[in-house]
Design a protein around this motif. Structure first.
Motif, short mmCIF file in Angstrom:
data_model
loop_
_atom_site.label_atom_id
_atom_site.label_comp_id
_atom_site.label_asym_id
_atom_site.label_seq_id
_atom_site.Cartn_x
_atom_site.Cartn_y
_atom_site.Cartn_z
N VAL A 1 0.87 -1.19 0.00
CA VAL A 1 0.00 0.00 0.00
C VAL A 1 0.90 1.23 0.00
N VAL A 2 0.84 2.00 -1.10
CA VAL A 2 1.75 3.13 -1.26
C VAL A 2 0.93 4.36 -1.67
N PRO A 3 0.45 5.14 -0.71
CA PRO A 3 -0.37 6.31 -1.04
C PRO A 3 0.43 7.52 -1.49
N ASN A 4 1.73 7.55 -1.18
CA ASN A 4 2.56 8.74 -1.43
C ASN A 4 3.26 8.70 -2.78
N GLU A 5 3.30 9.84 -3.45
CA GLU A 5 3.96 9.94 -4.75
C GLU A 5 5.48 9.95 -4.60
N THR A 6 5.97 10.62 -3.56
CA THR A 6 7.41 10.73 -3.33
C THR A 6 7.70 10.51 -1.85
N VAL B 1 -0.33 2.07 7.58
CA VAL B 1 -0.52 3.02 6.48
C VAL B 1 -1.95 3.53 6.61
N GLU B 2 -2.08 4.85 6.79
CA GLU B 2 -3.40 5.48 6.90
C GLU B 2 -4.26 4.79 7.96
N GLY B 3 -3.65 4.48 9.10
CA GLY B 3 -4.39 3.94 10.23
C GLY B 3 -4.67 2.45 10.19
N VAL B 4 -4.12 1.73 9.21
CA VAL B 4 -4.36 0.29 9.10
C VAL B 4 -3.04 -0.47 9.19
#
Length: 314
Positions: A65-70, A223-226
């Protein structure tokens, strides 16, 4: 329903192969049911779904899980802070970096396809998936909290790499039932076969990490609370007991449940607690190792009762 533990050392690029291991508990060890190299994400998913009648625990050595662009995810930031004392770190995981290896980002693709099949980041689920990390697993479980330098790196010769892989293999041999890969003479391997051997060992370790973290001390990173990433942590703890006379006892242990039982029921309990039963566990801290635990035990023992109660109630 029987449980199986699947480890995937996922290749970040389309051209490389991924190590894939399926193991199940058998007695005090794990038994390797399947061990191979796979290429496509679809192949990996199909292999996993062959075990749909089992409880499946999948550990992937890649960012799912990769929400960030950089930049870094919070996982990398927090892990690197926690494991800096062991000189272990994780590389940044972001979409810009990962898309250089594969436009689709293979690890995200794998996670999304398995999520469609009901996989969840939760050990309470019957289909479980987490990120794992071979370096931290090896260091904590096998290599005395130190990194095992078996990866190809500038300045490391082929002979050195093979020597480290031989050490790696022996560690796994202690935790798994006999399998041809664990009998392999690493010195005989050449070229790509050395890399293939490494990838297969890593997939075995990924399966072991999922099993270990289910039943032993582990830390989860979110990641994002999970909860998304899980790694083994040291078993050593310092603890405090409240005795029947309301006094407090401080000790160290690697198995708190067993140690509290001994304090209450066994001659193995401390002399102090044997005459103050029953005792109740009221506080514990995780420590890096035995030395760290005993140092922390000494510090706590020097505290006043008021200070100990404040620590317990934090």
């Amino acid at each position: 329903m029987n449980s199986i533990y699947i480890g995937i050392d996922l290749a970040w690029g389309e051209k490389n192969l991924s190590g894939f291991c399926v193991a199940k508990p058998e007695g005090k060890k794990l038994k390797i049911l399947e061990l191979k190299l796979l290429k496509s994400i679809d192949e990996i998913v199909q292999q996993i779904l062959q075990y749909k009648d089992h409880k499946i625990y999948v550990g992937v050595d890649a960012p799912l899980v990769v929400p960030n662009e950089t930049g870094n995810r919070e996982i990398e930031k927090n892990f690197n802070k926690d494991f800096a004392k062991y000189k272990i770190s994780m590389l940044p995981a972001n979409k810009k970096l990962l898309s250089k290896y594969s436009p689709k980002i293979r690890s995200i693709e794998l996670f999304e396809k398995l999520r469609e099949e009901g996989f969840d980041r939760d050990y309470g689920s019957e289909k479980v998936i987490y990120e794992v990390y071979t370096h931290s697993t090896i260091a904590i479980c096998f290599h005395n909290h130190q990194i095992l330098p078996y990866k190809r790196k500038k300045g490391r010769s082929s002979e050195f790499i093979k020597e480290q892989l031989g050490i790696y293999k022996k560690y796994l041999f202690k935790e798994f039932h006999s399998h041809p890969i664990l009998k392999q003479d690493v010195a005989e391997l050449k070229g790509q076969k050395v890399k293939d051997f490494e990838d297969l060992l890593d997939s075995i370790t990924c399966s072991y990490a999922m099993w270990y973290c289910k039943y032993n001390d582990a830390k989860f990173y979110q990641v994002e609370g999970v909860d998304t990433f899980v790694t083994p942590i040291s078993k050593w703890k310092v603890y405090m007991l409240k005795c029947s006379d309301d006094s407090l006892y401080t000790g160290v242990a690697t198995d708190l449940e067993r140690r509290v039982y001994e304090h209450n029921n066994s001659p193995k309990g401390a002399k102090y607690t044997r005459v103050r039963r029953p005792v109740e566990l009221v506080y514990y801290e995780n420590c890096d190792d035995r030395v760290d635990a005993t140092r922390r035990e000494y510090v706590i023992k020097q505290l006043s009762r008021k200070e100990k109660l404040e620590l317990i109630n934090v």
